[in-house]
Every structure is written in structure tokens, then in C-alpha cells.
Design a protein around this motif. Structure first.
Motif, PDB file in Angstrom:
ATOM      1  N   HIS A  94       0.843  -1.203   0.000  1.00 16.66           N
ATOM      2  CA  HIS A  94       0.000   0.000   0.000  1.00 16.66           C
ATOM      3  C   HIS A  94       0.878   1.253   0.000  1.00 16.66           C
ATOM      4  CE1 HIS A  94      -3.046   2.908   1.208  1.00 16.66           C
ATOM      5  NE2 HIS A  94      -3.960   1.985   0.918  1.00 16.66           N
ATOM      6  N   PRO A  95       0.492   2.282  -0.730  1.00 17.93           N
ATOM      7  CA  PRO A  95       1.340   3.495  -0.773  1.00 17.93           C
ATOM      8  C   PRO A  95       1.496   4.157   0.595  1.00 17.93           C
ATOM      9  CG  PRO A  95      -0.786   3.854  -1.895  1.00 17.93           C
ATOM     10  CD  PRO A  95      -0.660   2.386  -1.627  1.00 17.93           C
ATOM     11  N   ASP A  96       0.559   3.966   1.464  1.00 16.13           N
ATOM     12  CA  ASP A  96       0.584   4.631   2.768  1.00 16.13           C
ATOM     13  C   ASP A  96       1.238   3.707   3.797  1.00 16.13           C
ATOM     14  OD1 ASP A  96      -0.014   5.645   5.269  1.00 16.13           O
ATOM     15  OD2 ASP A  96      -2.034   6.275   4.723  1.00 16.13           O
ATOM     16  N   ALA A  97       2.296   4.207   4.431  1.00 16.72           N
ATOM     17  CA  ALA A  97       3.046   3.384   5.399  1.00 16.72           C
ATOM     18  C   ALA A  97       2.148   2.887   6.518  1.00 16.72           C
ATOM     19  CB  ALA A  97       4.210   4.187   5.975  1.00 16.72           C
ATOM     20  N   ALA A  98       1.160   3.682   6.901  1.00 22.64           N
ATOM     21  CA  ALA A  98       0.288   3.279   8.006  1.00 22.64           C
ATOM     22  C   ALA A  98      -0.548   2.061   7.609  1.00 22.64           C
ATOM     23  CB  ALA A  98      -0.629   4.438   8.396  1.00 22.64           C
ATOM     24  N   VAL A  99      -0.985   2.032   6.374  1.00 25.88           N
ATOM     25  CA  VAL A  99      -1.780   0.875   5.941  1.00 25.88           C
ATOM     26  C   VAL A  99      -0.868  -0.334   5.768  1.00 25.88           C
ATOM     27  CG1 VAL A  99      -3.455   0.003   4.268  1.00 25.88           C
ATOM     28  CG2 VAL A  99      -3.409   2.440   4.814  1.00 25.88           C
ATOM     29  N   ARG A 100       0.334  -0.121   5.275  1.00 26.06           N
ATOM     30  CA  ARG A 100       1.280  -1.242   5.220  1.00 26.06           C
ATOM     31  C   ARG A 100       1.476  -1.818   6.623  1.00 26.06           C
ATOM     32  NH1 ARG A 100       4.164   2.341   1.947  1.00 26.06           N
ATOM     33  NH2 ARG A 100       5.911   2.585   3.395  1.00 26.06           N
ATOM     34  N   ARG A 101       1.614  -0.934   7.572  1.00 26.45           N
ATOM     35  CA  ARG A 101       1.755  -1.381   8.966  1.00 26.45           C
ATOM     36  C   ARG A 101       0.524  -2.189   9.398  1.00 26.45           C
ATOM     37  NH1 ARG A 101       4.962  -3.411  11.753  1.00 26.45           N
ATOM     38  NH2 ARG A 101       6.344  -2.156  10.441  1.00 26.45           N
ATOM     39  N   SER A 102      -0.657  -1.702   9.046  1.00 26.77           N
ATOM     40  CA  SER A 102      -1.892  -2.432   9.382  1.00 26.77           C
ATOM     41  C   SER A 102      -1.905  -3.814   8.761  1.00 26.77           C
ATOM     42  CB  SER A 102      -3.122  -1.675   8.870  1.00 26.77           C
ATOM     43  OG  SER A 102      -3.278  -0.463   9.523  1.00 26.77           O
ATOM     44  N   ALA A 103      -1.415  -3.903   7.550  1.00 21.96           N
ATOM     45  CA  ALA A 103      -1.406  -5.204   6.864  1.00 21.96           C
ATOM     46  C   ALA A 103      -0.486  -6.171   7.599  1.00 21.96           C
ATOM     47  CB  ALA A 103      -0.972  -5.035   5.415  1.00 21.96           C
ATOM     48  N   ILE A 104       0.669  -5.656   7.994  1.00 21.29           N
ATOM     49  CA  ILE A 104       1.612  -6.509   8.735  1.00 21.29           C
ATOM     50  C   ILE A 104       0.991  -6.947  10.061  1.00 21.29           C
ATOM     51  CG2 ILE A 104       3.833  -6.451   9.968  1.00 21.29           C
ATOM     52  CD1 ILE A 104       4.851  -4.642   7.619  1.00 21.29           C
ATOM     53  N   GLU A 105       0.344  -5.998  10.729  1.00 22.36           N
ATOM     54  CA  GLU A 105      -0.276  -6.343  12.020  1.00 22.36           C
ATOM     55  C   GLU A 105      -1.426  -7.327  11.812  1.00 22.36           C
ATOM     56  OE1 GLU A 105       1.251  -5.761  14.639  1.00 22.36           O
ATOM     57  OE2 GLU A 105       2.685  -4.420  13.636  1.00 22.36           O
ATOM     58  N   ARG A 106      -2.195  -7.098  10.773  1.00 21.93           N
ATOM     59  CA  ARG A 106      -3.298  -8.018  10.457  1.00 21.93           C
ATOM     60  C   ARG A 106      -2.761  -9.424  10.203  1.00 21.93           C
ATOM     61  NH1 ARG A 106      -8.584  -7.694   8.053  1.00 21.93           N
ATOM     62  NH2 ARG A 106      -8.835  -6.022   9.572  1.00 21.93           N
ATOM     63  N   ALA A 107      -1.669  -9.489   9.464  1.00 23.08           N
ATOM     64  CA  ALA A 107      -1.083 -10.797   9.160  1.00 23.08           C
ATOM     65  C   ALA A 107      -0.543 -11.448  10.435  1.00 23.08           C
ATOM     66  CB  ALA A 107       0.019 -10.653   8.118  1.00 23.08           C
ATOM     67  N   LYS A 108       0.128 -10.634  11.254  1.00 25.06           N
ATOM     68  CA  LYS A 108       0.649 -11.187  12.514  1.00 25.06           C
ATOM     69  C   LYS A 108      -0.476 -11.662  13.427  1.00 25.06           C
ATOM     70  CE  LYS A 108       5.051  -8.641  12.979  1.00 25.06           C
ATOM     71  NZ  LYS A 108       5.708  -7.525  13.696  1.00 25.06           N
ATOM     72  N   SER A 109      -1.596 -10.968  13.369  1.00 26.32           N
ATOM     73  CA  SER A 109      -2.701 -11.329  14.266  1.00 26.32           C
ATOM     74  C   SER A 109      -3.233 -12.727  13.962  1.00 26.32           C
ATOM     75  CB  SER A 109      -3.838 -10.303  14.148  1.00 26.32           C
ATOM     76  OG  SER A 109      -4.583 -10.520  12.945  1.00 26.32           O
ATOM     77  N   ALA A 110      -2.930 -13.234  12.792  1.00 27.95           N
ATOM     78  CA  ALA A 110      -3.391 -14.576  12.434  1.00 27.95           C
ATOM     79  C   ALA A 110      -2.508 -15.655  13.059  1.00 27.95           C
ATOM     80  CB  ALA A 110      -3.423 -14.738  10.913  1.00 27.95           C
ATOM     81  N   ILE A 111      -1.307 -15.277  13.519  1.00 27.27           N
ATOM     82  CA  ILE A 111      -0.363 -16.286  14.027  1.00 27.27           C
ATOM     83  C   ILE A 111      -0.864 -16.955  15.309  1.00 27.27           C
ATOM     84  CG2 ILE A 111       2.015 -16.723  14.760  1.00 27.27           C
ATOM     85  CD1 ILE A 111       2.894 -14.374  12.955  1.00 27.27           C
ATOM     86  N   PRO A 112      -1.239 -16.176  16.331  1.00 27.29           N
ATOM     87  CA  PRO A 112      -1.746 -16.856  17.537  1.00 27.29           C
ATOM     88  C   PRO A 112      -3.024 -17.655  17.246  1.00 27.29           C
ATOM     89  CG  PRO A 112      -1.989 -14.457  17.697  1.00 27.29           C
ATOM     90  CD  PRO A 112      -1.125 -14.727  16.524  1.00 27.29           C
ATOM     91  N   VAL A 113      -3.822 -17.176  16.327  1.00 25.63           N
ATOM     92  CA  VAL A 113      -5.027 -17.910  15.946  1.00 25.63           C
ATOM     93  C   VAL A 113      -4.629 -19.256  15.341  1.00 25.63           C
ATOM     94  CG1 VAL A 113      -7.102 -17.883  14.509  1.00 25.63           C
ATOM     95  CG2 VAL A 113      -6.269 -15.754  15.562  1.00 25.63           C
ATOM     96  N   ALA A 114      -3.627 -19.210  14.475  1.00 24.74           N
ATOM     97  CA  ALA A 114      -3.162 -20.447  13.852  1.00 24.74           C
ATOM     98  C   ALA A 114      -2.610 -21.398  14.917  1.00 24.74           C
ATOM     99  CB  ALA A 114      -2.095 -20.140  12.805  1.00 24.74           C
ATOM    100  N   HIS A 115      -1.880 -20.847  15.863  1.00 24.00           N
ATOM    101  CA  HIS A 115      -1.367 -21.698  16.952  1.00 24.00           C
ATOM    102  C   HIS A 115      -2.531 -22.314  17.729  1.00 24.00           C
ATOM    103  CE1 HIS A 115       2.942 -21.314  16.670  1.00 24.00           C
ATOM    104  NE2 HIS A 115       2.886 -19.976  16.620  1.00 24.00           N
ATOM    105  N   GLU A 116      -3.497 -21.474  18.054  1.00 20.21           N
ATOM    106  CA  GLU A 116      -4.607 -21.969  18.882  1.00 20.21           C
ATOM    107  C   GLU A 116      -5.406 -23.036  18.146  1.00 20.21           C
ATOM    108  OE1 GLU A 116      -7.021 -18.915  20.604  1.00 20.21           O
ATOM    109  OE2 GLU A 116      -8.492 -20.347  21.407  1.00 20.21           O
ATOM    110  N   LEU A 117      -5.582 -22.828  16.852  1.00 20.70           N
ATOM    111  CA  LEU A 117      -6.342 -23.810  16.063  1.00 20.70           C
ATOM    112  C   LEU A 117      -5.497 -25.016  15.670  1.00 20.70           C
ATOM    113  CD1 LEU A 117      -8.361 -21.463  13.625  1.00 20.70           C
ATOM    114  CD2 LEU A 117      -9.247 -22.717  15.607  1.00 20.70           C
ATOM    115  N   GLY A 118      -4.206 -24.935  15.934  1.00 18.50           N
ATOM    116  CA  GLY A 118      -3.326 -26.029  15.534  1.00 18.50           C
ATOM    117  C   GLY A 118      -3.128 -26.096  14.032  1.00 18.50           C
TER     118      GLY A 118
END
Lengths: 331, 331, 331, 331
Positions: A94-118
Motif C-alpha cells: 500500500h502506498p501509505d506506510a500506516a496501511v502497510r503497517r496495518s497489513a503486517i499487524e493483520r497478518a501477525k494477528s493470524a499467528i496466535p489464531v493459527a497456533h490456537e487452532l493447531g
């Protein structure tokens, strides 16, 4: 004795479909738990690729895990939603650094979910990362944004596996990770052992690749995380049932998977806009099983010999005998 | 009891192939009589589409007729050569009136040959009529040249039948008679009862048509003179063996021919650059026979019912059962 | 002095966009009156193609008419919505007779609206009429359903004009009215003087037609009701701004429209998913104007002479001089 | 002051053309020295890519060198002929080890010629390496054959530079080195400093790549040996004059070359089947110069700012102003 095949599906294929014309959708809303119910009804699935965040704000990961378990399913993957309104102009690029940051955070937020779901892996499907118009973007900048964004996510948790699913186009007209080879080049730059590729058969057909060729290219470099199957008419990602249009190339793809000793899931990724999704999933599973049975019968030595000679007619004859039966019959 | 299928072929598929890179050709020169010998070797052909003039200046029509008869063949069609050096900028649509006149005369010269050989029709394949660059041509002028040129030829002998074979591209990048529908529009303007269409399955695939749809559109207007079969990858006229790439669509095309009660020849038009042409012809014939046998077994009533409901999954299931065998098997 | 160009637009281009991935849409909801406001903001539009029924149940035709008038706009066309959920399996060709009846009634319901709004024509855009899978449909049946359904609508009011807008694909993977030539064949069967064709430049590019060729084919038969302009990458209907990808072919299309003496609207049909629609409309209008200005400067006699000779390089030189300026400069 | 552009061409574009239909060729035979004469006539060329062996058995390298020098030309590259009859089933990937050996020897035989002519590099164009039919080949085997064959050639002379020219298809229907990314992956495996890529603009368009994107991907890895320019309709390698179809993407490619600081030749690779080759070369050179002049005028800072925002409309406006002139004019 051949190993039993294991099937999975993207949960979205049991949800509600909409497009830009039928804005009232192709059917009523379907909640996450209802979609899981439908997946269970298929009767043959054992794994699910599930989007996160869930559409229902109050739905907990625990509830989802419970519903999956109750239906005899498990999570193969969690796919963070990085392609909706917020990310319409890009996620990692995304051209806007803040949205790029959101994308990274959104992607990271899936990690604990993936761990919890196995789940086995977190999947990136950056369908909005790319461009629509000539001259719109600095391509080098897009590439660097994507490489660094994904690297940040995958290095944040070395215990989780990750994968990029490439696609030639849609929703972005030109997607950055368009082909297997381009994605492999990016993987090298990212240089993370826990990052691989999810190869979607339809995306490969759409990219005018030879799917059986690319899956071996990926596998040989140790980067094949998973496969998804479906079919299309090669100029759009139609997400039809397996083998409905490209029977021979689907057989060849299955043959390639057997050659590399694939023991993972055979995932389905379909959009049955006008069909019953449970029946559409069953149709694909029947086709995948039948393609495997055909290949159980092929004379592999003869096929190898024909391919060593690059003898098109001999190889075709072996294949057509599978599809068309005894070829010598009269009429 | 099903009718026995009758096969034919373009004689060129037994000749020498050349392209712009292998200018020393893909094999040695093959004379007309030698090509007829090869056609005879196939053992299943009964009719030939033959180019005129013959490459050998001293070869008489009588000699050719004799050679065909001796081999158990007859001429289905005579195709005048209106696409070589002289006609590189067009035949019926050439900018120079003198060359347009030559094209008309060349086409007319095939008529007595067709009569002498007892051929069913003279075929126009105006592969140089069109354009390469934007703004190169006045499209209305091209259309009128083609319509009037062809009209002159076909009205010169009401006792002979004629046909246009449409093709999307090659050798001209944009060919005037590109699709079935455009050719049908031209046929109306020409308004001659003795003029029809030769539909080449591969040309239809190349034009991104649905072949089974177009063949019925043509037949319904009483304009289907003949069919030619082969396969390709849908972006070039590769002229491969029948069913080698598009098995399902080939089956559907055969189904459409059966629906319209086709009793004519099943003509082959292949360019086996790197294969033995006799074997390549046999492979196609085997495939066409096998596709017909599959359709002998299909439950036509169930298929019709599925199509009446436009029920994709039910129709697919009937078709996949033909190709993949019993779908309910486990694995 | 050249005539002033008049511009119009589909009202939908000022509305809300959604696709199958960004199911939360590319922006907030936009009501009909708000969309009209946006159309007015463009400052250059004088006509609108408007869908019916309106999304708002209580919005009257009178209110819409008033809003248009207040903004200096009029209705060029009314396009009945025959491609949403109810018609997902077809409108005129739906397998269920009751839904076919609904489609006909829906289409007829647009006629009094068109009269009240003073619109020039009612437009059929049967984007769901077609098929997705091989063997799904009886193509002859589809054709007959479409021909008879449309005939019923257009003969119900000889005082209204009607038009079919053809499109190669989407939302249906294979649309029945896919090309100009196929649609002209259908028009002949329908045989109604008050029925023509709306040609969308992007749809023509998508169908791999030569737009400048097809528009003249249609016009010559007296069937060109209107034109819509936009651009795309030739494998999907991307609905980008005019001239953004295919500058030369857009110029050639404009040239063809001038040759046939087009004095109607230059309609815009865009889907600026990620751009401001008012600015996207203005960009297209600027491009159309500029293309016309370029053609004001071309040496028409020299172009005609080059085309008479089918002289690609001479024609290209005339065209490139327009785009690239004096070609003889050094560097 | 901008640097003067230097132009080159493949010598074949001044030779005789043939295809599979006009087997009597599009013009008379043209010898190597005559082709050089034609190249000289262009008046703007300074370098030549020349095939070896020469078609004339008794023509010495010395004579060729003399002829080039006399005409003010030098050899940029020598391209061994590894795609004619002998290599119809493959060069580096031929199924027969003896033919693979011949291909390697043929390629090596070009090295002393390149040294004698003072050429910059030996170019591999393995247009027969690939396959035509599904199931014809073992793709991994093909890849390994190609990698090891090319490695043997390039390591045999570390003082010579080499380059692979990738192409999506033709003459082989599926070519192994089909895209920039696949070729970069192969280059890594070959791991030779003296091996790069020749990027042909038309091949990139044909592969549905974004040429401006790929040229930067290659250059960034230090692998851009040379570029060749031409145009086509994106579904075949038509080898038309530069900018005749894809003006905007050609401009973007030129822009990318300027961004990477390209100071090498601008090579032409055309097949003017129906045009005068000297005029066709001049037309391309005029277009390349004009595209460069347009870019001399663009506001680079504004373009960079628009691209930083990924602002399609702003970037388009800057570009369209170059092609269309002042956009604010009325009409």
C-alpha cells in the motif's frame, strides 16, 4: 496399497458469494459456523483453510475450534483478510506506510489464531498488491515493500510456517506475486526457512503456466507448502469443479503430485456461485479420486520411456487410453 | 446400429512442413503422389482435401485422380492456393485490383479440377485476407472486396458447391473471416445457395468460440459444408491430434455433430511438425472413434434433462463418468 | 467547425462497488440521487443510462427525473436489472419458465419509465444469459429463449427503441450475446426495426474484436444505437479510463465513429474501484476530446490513400506523428 | 545533454521470410552480405546480431567482418542456429544425447566467431527446447538438460559473455525459458558470472509480463545483457514495428530503461513479412527516438510523486499529456 487421500477446503467456498453485478449476492448470508456445518456435510473433508478475522465480531477462536472439532475437521491454514476495503490499494505494498503497517499487524494477528487452532501455516494471499494502470507504480518499490513486509511477519514467529499463494490477477488487475517463478525469486530474497508457496491449480492455469511443471519446480526447492485444486477457462479464476474443463492437465498435475510423493491435503478452492457448494465440493473430490485411480492403472514404465524419448504420440496414447478406454475398438 | 464413421484429411498434413525458424524444413520434400501414398498408409481415410495448383508443374489432374483411386481415396474438396507469395498482401482483398483478379481466377481454376476429381466442394481459405497493423486498412473496403470476389467465383458455377473456412489469425495477424458468426453475415450478403462453411474445430477453439455452439448455429442455417478436427492450446492453430488438449470440448463438439445428424466426413487437419504424420492421423481417428463410443454409452435422456435444468453438476457428472469411470469408487 | 461532442455515462459508475473479495465494498453506499449529484459534478455530462428498478424502494421516477433535470442531465437509456440474484442462472434464458417470464416483465417494466424519463432507448444487458461449464446447456435452446424473450419485449412497444449490449463474459463465464456478429445474427431473427446494438469499446476489446471494424459492421446495417467507451487489458472488462491502455485502437475507434458520422452521445462505462469516479469520468472525457482533436489534424486524404494501398508503414507514420510529434527529430 | 542512442538489429530481419503457408517465401532469397547491405541502408544502425553458421557454406567470418566494417557496423552478438531441422525436437533438451552434444558443440562453435568479430556476447535462443503436448516430457529432466548444457558452454570460455533470450512460445508450443523469472531461476542454478539475459520487448508482451517491471527485475540482479524491441498483439510474436500496437507500454519500457541507466544498444528484432525491412527498421528507430524525446519532456518529479502515491489518474495524466497534447483544450 495406495495411501488414502486427505481433502480440505477453503471455508469461503461454503459462504455467501457476491460480485459487482449481483450486489444482492448469489444467496443469503452464511455465518462462519454455518459454513463449517456445510463443510462437514461434504462428508469427505478433514481440514479447513479459514479466514481471520472472522466476519462475526463476537465469534471466538475457541468456538470455531470447537465447531471444527465437533465436525471432525481441523484447521490446515489461517488466511488473514488483507484484501478487503481497507486494503483496496494494497496490503504489504500500500502506498501509505500506516496501511502497510496495518497489513503486517493483520497478518501477525493470524499467528496466535493459527497456533490456537493447531493450523499448519498462515497463508498470505496479497490479491490487492499490484496495480491497475500503466505507469501507476514504481515496480521496484512494490517489490521491496512486499519482500520486507512479508519478511517481518515470517521472522516474527519462527515456529509458525507461512506460505504465499500466488495469483496472476484479481482483484488487482496485475498482482505482484503473479507466477510460481516470480514468487520463488521473492522467497529467495526473503530467505526464511519457514516460508513456502501454496500453489492453486487454477491460478497456474490462469497464468498460462504448465501446472505439472511449476509444482515440481517449487517442490524441488523445498517450497511447496500446500496445493489447492479447481478449474477454469484459463482467462479468469473461475474456481469451477476439478477437471471440468482441463481434464488432461488436471491428470498431469495429479501425476506430478504423485511423482513428488505428495502426502499433504488436496485442498479445494471453489466459488460455486450458482451451484450447491456441498455438491460442488463432492464433485471435485470424486474427480480427484478418479484421476488418482486412473493413474493407479497407468503403465508408469511405459510413460517414463515415452517421456525419455519425448514421444508425444506414445505418451498421449497411454493417457488417452485412461480416459477413452480401449482405443483399438472399431466403429 | 450406429453408422460407420468416414474419415478424410487435408493432403497437406502428409507433406513437408516449414516455419520461419527451421527454414531448412522439418523434413525432406514430399511430392503430391508421395503424400497420397502416406494418406493411403493411414488405412482409415476415404477422402482428401487437396490443394491446387499442385506444386509439381507437370502433374496432371488425371494422374492425381488415378493415384487417389488406386489408394481407395476420393477428393472431398479442392482448395485453391490463394495464400502464397503472390497473395501475401491478400487474395480477394488485395489492394491491387490485378491481384484480386488473379485470386478470383485462381479460385475459379479449381472448379474444373474439382469436377474432374468428383470433389464435393471447392474450399476458400483466405488466410492472407485481413491486416497486421492498426489503421492499415479500410475494413469496409476489405469486406466488400471479399464479398464480391467470392460471389463472382461461386456464381460462376451453380453446379459446384463452395465453402469458406474461417480462421481467427495466421498467416495474417487479423483475418477477415475470423469467426463463424462473421462468416455467416458475409454468406447472407453473398446470398448464394451453393456456398457454405467449413468449420475447423481448432480454428473455433482459437477464436475463443464454443465449438459445439457454433456448429449448431451454422448447421441450423443450412450452411455446414464440412468439418475439420484437430486440437490446440487456444492461442494458436497448433493443429495437434484430436482430443490431446481439449478432451471435454472435443467430446461436446462430437456430441453436437451427432445431434445435428452429421453423416459427412470427419476431416483431419493437422501439422505434425515433429511427429510421423501417418501415426498422427491414426491417433486422431482413434480419438474420434473413441469419443463416439463414449457417447454411445451416455444416457441421453438424463443429459437432456440436466441441460433443460442447465444443471452444471449433473451434466458434468454424466460426462465425467464417461472419462473417469465409476465415480463412486473409494481411495 | 466541428460539432461539439456530447457525453453521457452509466449512473452505476458513480455508485458503490463491490467484488467477491472486498465484500465490505470499495466504499460506502451511494444512493441514486447522490450518484446523480456526482454525475453532475463531472461538469461535462449531459445524459445518463440508469438502472431500473432503483435500489431505493420508495424512490419515484418523478424524483429521479427532477434530479436529473436540476443537474442539467437527461436519461439516454434505462437498463432493467436482469442480472442480480433472482436472475443468477439467466434472465431471458433461465431454465425456469417462470423466471424467464419475470425477466420479460422486468424488462417491460422499464418501458414506461423510459417514456416518463424521455429516454432514447431501453437497454438489455443479459449478462447472466449463457453458461459456465461444458455440457451445461443446450445452446440452441438458449438462443431460442433469448430471441423469443427479447422479441416479446421489443414488439410490445413499437414506439420505444431497444438495444442489446453484447459482452464476451462476466458475470456469466460464457455469455450468449458475446460478439457484435453473433448479436447481429440474433437481431435478424428477432427482425424488429426498433432493436439495435449498444457497442461497448471495452467489451469489443475483450472479445478480441477490432472495435473500429465491428462498429462499422453494425452501423452499416443501421443497428448502432449507442456506444460506450472505456479501456481494459483485453482479458477482462476492467472498465478503466479511455485510452489508458489501448491508445492506438481507441484512436482508431474514434476515427471509425467519425467516419460513420456519429453525432450521438459518447457514453462512459467505467468501474473506478480505487479511484474517484468524478475524476475518472473527467479523465475519459479529456482523452476522448483529445483523440478527436488529434484526428482533426490528421491528413485524411493521405490516410485514405495509405489504406487504399493497405500500406501499414505509411498509415502508422501518419498515426504516430499524432501521438509522438515530429518523427524526424534527432537524438 | 542526453546521450545519443545507439541502434542495432538482428541480421535476420533483412533476410528472406517464410512460413508454413507461403512456402515459396515472402520474397526472394537474400544472402548474408546482401542482408548486411540492407542493414547499412537503414543509415542508423551500428551493431548487428548475426546467426552462425552462415547459410552460405563458403562464406568466411573474415568476409563478414569486412562487410560489416565497410558498412560502419559491428557485431553486437553471434547467435548460433540451434533451432533448425536438426534441432526440431530440442537443442540442449533434445531426447537424444548425441543431438544435445551437437547443440553444445554448435553453441561453442559460435564463440571463436564472436571473438573474431569482436562481438559482445553469444546469444542462446533455444526456441525448440520445450514441448508441444501434455505428458510429452519430464519437465525436471528438460530443466536439468538445459541447465547443464548451457553451463558447459558458458564455462568453456570465461572471457566471452553469453545470454539467454527467453520467449513464451514458438517454434515450440511451450518453451522452457518462457519468462524472465523462470530464466533468472535457471541463471542461479547455472551460477556463471558471464551469463545474462537478452530481453525482447515483444517476448515479454507475449508472456503477459509487464515489460517495464521485468526489465528492472533482471537489471537489479545484474543480468541484463541486452534488449530487443518490437511490438505484437500479445498472443503471438508478431515482430511488428516498435510502438505500433502498445504505445503506452512501450513508453513505460523505455522509461524503465532510462531509469536503470541503459547505455547499451537498442536492438531491433522484426519480421516485416509484407513490408520493406529497411523502412520497417527506420520506423522503429523513429518511434524509439520519439519515445525518448517524449520522456525528455515529462515532469519526472511529478511522475515519481504520483507513483509514490500509486495514483493512477495522476500518472496517466502526465503520460497522456505526452501523447495527446494539452488535455485541457475544449471541443
Amino acid at each position: 496399497m495406495p495411501q488414502k487421500l486427505r481433502f480440505g477446503a477453503g471455508l469461503w467456498m461454503f459462504g455467501q458469494f457476491v460480485d459487482r453485478y449481483a450486489t444482492d449476492a448469489y444467496g443469503p448470508r452464511v455465518g462462519t459456523l454455518e459454513a463449517i456445518d456445510r463443510a462437514v456435510q461434504v462428508g469427505e473433508l478433514s481440514a479447513i483453510d479459514i479466514n481471520f478475522p472472522f466476519p462475526e465480531p463476537d465469534l471466538t477462536v475457541g468456538r470455531v475450534k470447537e465447531a471444527l472439532a465437533k465436525g471432525g475437521l481441523r484447521a490446515a491454514a489461517v488466511t488473514p483478510v488483507i484484501y478487503n476495503r481497507q486494503f483496496q490499494k494494497g496490503s504489504f505494498t500500500h502506498p501509505d506506510a500506516a496501511v502497510r503497517r496495518s497489513a503486517i499487524e493483520r497478518a501477525k494477528s493470524a499467528i496466535p489464531v493459527a497456533h490456537e487452532l493447531g493450523a499448519d501455516y498462515v497463508k498470505f494471499w496479497p490479491g490487492q498488491d499490484g496495480f491497475d494502470y500503466p505507469f501507476q507504480s514504481d515496480y521496484v518499490q512494490l517489490w521491496d515493500y512486499a519482500v520486507s513486509g512479508i519478511r517481518e511477519v515470517v521472522t516474527s514467529d519462527p515456529k509458525m510456517r507461512f506460505a504465499i499463494e500466488y495469483k496472476f490477477k484479481e482483484p488487482r488487475i496485475h498482482i505482484l506475486f503473479s507466477t510460481a517463478a516470480r514468487t520463488l525469486l521473492a522467497l529467495e530474497e526473503i530467505a526464511a526457512d519457514n516460508l513456502g508457496i501454496v500453489m492453486d491449480l487454477g491460478h497456474s492455469l490462469l497464468a498460462k503456466e504448465t501446472p505439472a511443471e511449476e509444482v515440481q519446480l517449487i517442490a524441488r526447492r523445498g517450497k511447496l507448502t500446500n496445493v489447492e485444486l479447481n478449474d477454469n477457462w484459463r482467462d479468469w479464476d473461475d474456481d469451477l469443479t476439478v477437471g471440468s474443463v482441463h481434464l488432461t492437465e488436471s491428470l498431469e498435475f495429479v501425476h506430478a503430485l504423485r511423482k513428488i510423493g505428495w502426502t499433504g491435503y488436496w485442498m479445494l478452492d471453489q466459488f460455486p456461485f450458482r451451484e450447491d457448494p456441498v455438491e460442488a465440493a463432492r464433485a471435485s473430490i470424486r474427480a480427484i479420486r478418479a484421476l488418482n485411480r486412473l493413474l493407479d492403472r497407468v503403465d508408469l514404465e511405459a510413460l517414463r520411456a515415452a517421456q525419455d524419448r519425448q514421444d508425444a504420440l506414445a505418451a498421449q496414447r497411454l493417457v488417452q487410453r485412461l480416459f477413452l478406454g480401449e482405443l483399438e475398438g472399431s466403429r
